[in-house]
Design a protein around this motif. Sequence first.
Motif, PDB file in Angstrom:
ATOM      1  N   TYR A  48     -78.137   8.411  -4.431  1.00 42.81           N
ATOM      2  CA  TYR A  48     -78.558   7.941  -3.084  1.00 42.81           C
ATOM      3  C   TYR A  48     -79.638   6.658  -2.846  1.00 42.81           C
ATOM      4  O   TYR A  48     -80.189   6.623  -2.617  1.00 42.81           O
ATOM      5  N   LYS A  49     -78.176   5.776  -3.750  1.00 41.85           N
ATOM      6  CA  LYS A  49     -78.521   4.577  -3.557  1.00 41.85           C
ATOM      7  C   LYS A  49     -80.206   4.018  -3.322  1.00 41.85           C
ATOM      8  O   LYS A  49     -80.613   3.556  -2.606  1.00 41.85           O
ATOM      9  N   VAL A  50     -80.231   4.503  -4.558  1.00 44.12           N
ATOM     10  CA  VAL A  50     -81.904   4.196  -5.206  1.00 44.12           C
ATOM     11  C   VAL A  50     -82.036   3.824  -7.083  1.00 44.12           C
ATOM     12  O   VAL A  50     -80.488   4.771  -8.054  1.00 44.12           O
ATOM     13  N   GLY A  51     -82.238   2.500  -7.045  1.00 45.27           N
ATOM     14  CA  GLY A  51     -82.469   2.641  -9.012  1.00 45.27           C
ATOM     15  C   GLY A  51     -82.677   3.346  -9.223  1.00 45.27           C
ATOM     16  O   GLY A  51     -84.022   4.153  -9.179  1.00 45.27           O
ATOM     17  N   LYS A  52     -82.413   3.885 -10.987  1.00 44.43           N
ATOM     18  CA  LYS A  52     -82.589   5.080 -11.848  1.00 44.43           C
ATOM     19  C   LYS A  52     -84.234   5.337 -11.577  1.00 44.43           C
ATOM     20  O   LYS A  52     -85.013   6.092 -12.132  1.00 44.43           O
ATOM     21  N   SER A  53     -84.858   3.700 -12.277  1.00 45.12           N
ATOM     22  CA  SER A  53     -86.270   3.541 -12.503  1.00 45.12           C
ATOM     23  C   SER A  53     -87.253   4.435 -11.182  1.00 45.12           C
ATOM     24  O   SER A  53     -88.150   4.558 -11.543  1.00 45.12           O
ATOM     25  N   THR A  54     -86.401   3.826 -10.543  1.00 45.20           N
ATOM     26  CA  THR A  54     -87.230   4.373  -9.008  1.00 45.20           C
ATOM     27  C   THR A  54     -87.486   6.228  -8.653  1.00 45.20           C
ATOM     28  O   THR A  54     -88.180   6.495  -8.217  1.00 45.20           O
ATOM     29  N   LEU A  55     -85.687   6.206  -8.522  1.00 50.19           N
ATOM     30  CA  LEU A  55     -85.818   7.515  -8.193  1.00 50.19           C
ATOM     31  C   LEU A  55     -87.130   8.346  -9.028  1.00 50.19           C
ATOM     32  O   LEU A  55     -87.499   9.020  -9.126  1.00 50.19           O
ATOM     33  N   ARG A  56     -86.430   7.878 -10.633  1.00 47.66           N
ATOM     34  CA  ARG A  56     -87.572   8.688 -11.337  1.00 47.66           C
ATOM     35  C   ARG A  56     -89.154   9.050 -11.181  1.00 47.66           C
ATOM     36  O   ARG A  56     -90.317  10.058 -11.414  1.00 47.66           O
ATOM     37  N   ARG A  57     -89.565   7.488 -10.950  1.00 46.65           N
ATOM     38  CA  ARG A  57     -90.875   7.087 -10.439  1.00 46.65           C
ATOM     39  C   ARG A  57     -91.621   8.594  -9.198  1.00 46.65           C
ATOM     40  O   ARG A  57     -92.298   8.485  -9.354  1.00 46.65           O
ATOM     41  N   HIS A  58     -90.509   8.005  -8.501  1.00 42.39           N
ATOM     42  CA  HIS A  58     -90.806   8.639  -6.953  1.00 42.39           C
ATOM     43  C   HIS A  58     -91.067  10.161  -6.855  1.00 42.39           C
ATOM     44  O   HIS A  58     -91.629  10.931  -6.782  1.00 42.39           O
ATOM     45  N   PHE A  59     -89.346  10.445  -8.026  1.00 43.41           N
ATOM     46  CA  PHE A  59     -89.580  12.258  -8.099  1.00 43.41           C
ATOM     47  C   PHE A  59     -90.649  12.794  -8.548  1.00 43.41           C
ATOM     48  O   PHE A  59     -91.652  13.534  -7.966  1.00 43.41           O
ATOM     49  N   SER A  60     -90.876  11.853  -9.906  1.00 39.11           N
ATOM     50  CA  SER A  60     -92.368  12.690 -10.635  1.00 39.11           C
ATOM     51  C   SER A  60     -93.561  12.261 -10.375  1.00 39.11           C
ATOM     52  O   SER A  60     -94.539  13.396 -10.125  1.00 39.11           O
ATOM     53  N   GLY A  61     -93.945  11.671  -9.261  1.00 37.49           N
ATOM     54  CA  GLY A  61     -94.700  11.161  -8.176  1.00 37.49           C
ATOM     55  C   GLY A  61     -95.445  11.915  -7.406  1.00 37.49           C
ATOM     56  O   GLY A  61     -96.648  12.810  -7.514  1.00 37.49           O
ATOM     57  N   PHE A  62     -94.546  12.005  -6.375  1.00 41.81           N
ATOM     58  CA  PHE A  62     -94.139  13.184  -5.572  1.00 41.81           C
ATOM     59  C   PHE A  62     -93.970  14.493  -6.345  1.00 41.81           C
ATOM     60  O   PHE A  62     -95.113  15.506  -5.641  1.00 41.81           O
ATOM     61  N   TYR A  63     -93.178  15.104  -6.754  1.00 38.00           N
ATOM     62  CA  TYR A  63     -93.536  16.681  -7.180  1.00 38.00           C
ATOM     63  C   TYR A  63     -94.351  17.232  -8.593  1.00 38.00           C
ATOM     64  O   TYR A  63     -94.204  18.118  -9.183  1.00 38.00           O
ATOM     65  N   LYS A  64     -94.719  15.850  -9.441  1.00 40.29           N
ATOM     66  CA  LYS A  64     -95.295  15.909 -10.237  1.00 40.29           C
ATOM     67  C   LYS A  64     -94.894  16.518 -11.602  1.00 40.29           C
ATOM     68  O   LYS A  64     -95.283  17.585 -12.639  1.00 40.29           O
ATOM     69  N   ARG A  65     -93.630  16.424 -11.463  1.00 39.43           N
ATOM     70  CA  ARG A  65     -93.041  16.359 -13.047  1.00 39.43           C
ATOM     71  C   ARG A  65     -91.899  16.096 -13.289  1.00 39.43           C
ATOM     72  O   ARG A  65     -90.957  15.460 -11.871  1.00 39.43           O
ATOM     73  N   SER A  66     -91.023  15.812 -13.736  1.00 38.64           N
ATOM     74  CA  SER A  66     -89.399  14.752 -14.738  1.00 38.64           C
ATOM     75  C   SER A  66     -88.344  15.542 -13.946  1.00 38.64           C
ATOM     76  O   SER A  66     -88.621  16.896 -13.523  1.00 38.64           O
ATOM     77  N   ILE A  67     -87.372  15.099 -13.392  1.00 35.57           N
ATOM     78  CA  ILE A  67     -86.336  15.331 -12.575  1.00 35.57           C
ATOM     79  C   ILE A  67     -85.322  16.452 -13.682  1.00 35.57           C
ATOM     80  O   ILE A  67     -85.357  17.169 -13.567  1.00 35.57           O
ATOM     81  N   HIS A  68     -85.473  15.817 -14.814  1.00 34.40           N
ATOM     82  CA  HIS A  68     -84.792  16.457 -16.545  1.00 34.40           C
ATOM     83  C   HIS A  68     -85.673  17.973 -16.568  1.00 34.40           C
ATOM     84  O   HIS A  68     -85.617  18.824 -16.210  1.00 34.40           O
ATOM     85  N   ASP A  69     -87.347  17.726 -16.650  1.00 36.84           N
ATOM     86  CA  ASP A  69     -87.647  19.273 -16.516  1.00 36.84           C
ATOM     87  C   ASP A  69     -87.493  20.079 -15.330  1.00 36.84           C
ATOM     88  O   ASP A  69     -87.339  21.069 -15.455  1.00 36.84           O
ATOM     89  N   TYR A  70     -87.373  19.183 -13.555  1.00 30.60           N
ATOM     90  CA  TYR A  70     -87.300  20.106 -12.265  1.00 30.60           C
ATOM     91  C   TYR A  70     -85.932  20.805 -12.903  1.00 30.60           C
ATOM     92  O   TYR A  70     -85.577  22.701 -12.274  1.00 30.60           O
TER      93      TYR A  70
END
Length: 78
Positions: A37-59
Motif C-alpha cells: 500500500y506504499k506507506v511506511g510501517k509506522s504510519t500504517l500501524r498508527r493510522h490503522f490503530s487510530g482509525f479502528y481502535k485496535r492494532s493490525i495484528h489484533d485485527y
Amino acid sequence: MKLFLFTKDIERIESVKNYIEANLEKDLRIDVLALAYKVGKSTLRRHFSGFYKRSIHDYIIECRMEKAKSFYSNMSCL
C-alpha cells in the motif's frame, strides 16, 4: 493527541482492512502490507490503530479466529 487523517489515508486504511478480510490465509505481516500500500510501517500501524481502535495484528487474529469459528460450526452441522 487526536489523530487527523486525510480522505486518502482513510481510503488506504479501509483498503488494507478489506485486503486483510479477503486474504486471511496469506502473509499479512505489517511490512508486506506497508509495501503493498506504499506507506511506511509506522504510519500504517498508527493510522490503522487510530482509525479502528485496535492494532493490525489484533485485527488479523480476530478475523482468523472468527473464520475458524465459522468453519468449525459449519463442520458440526455435517
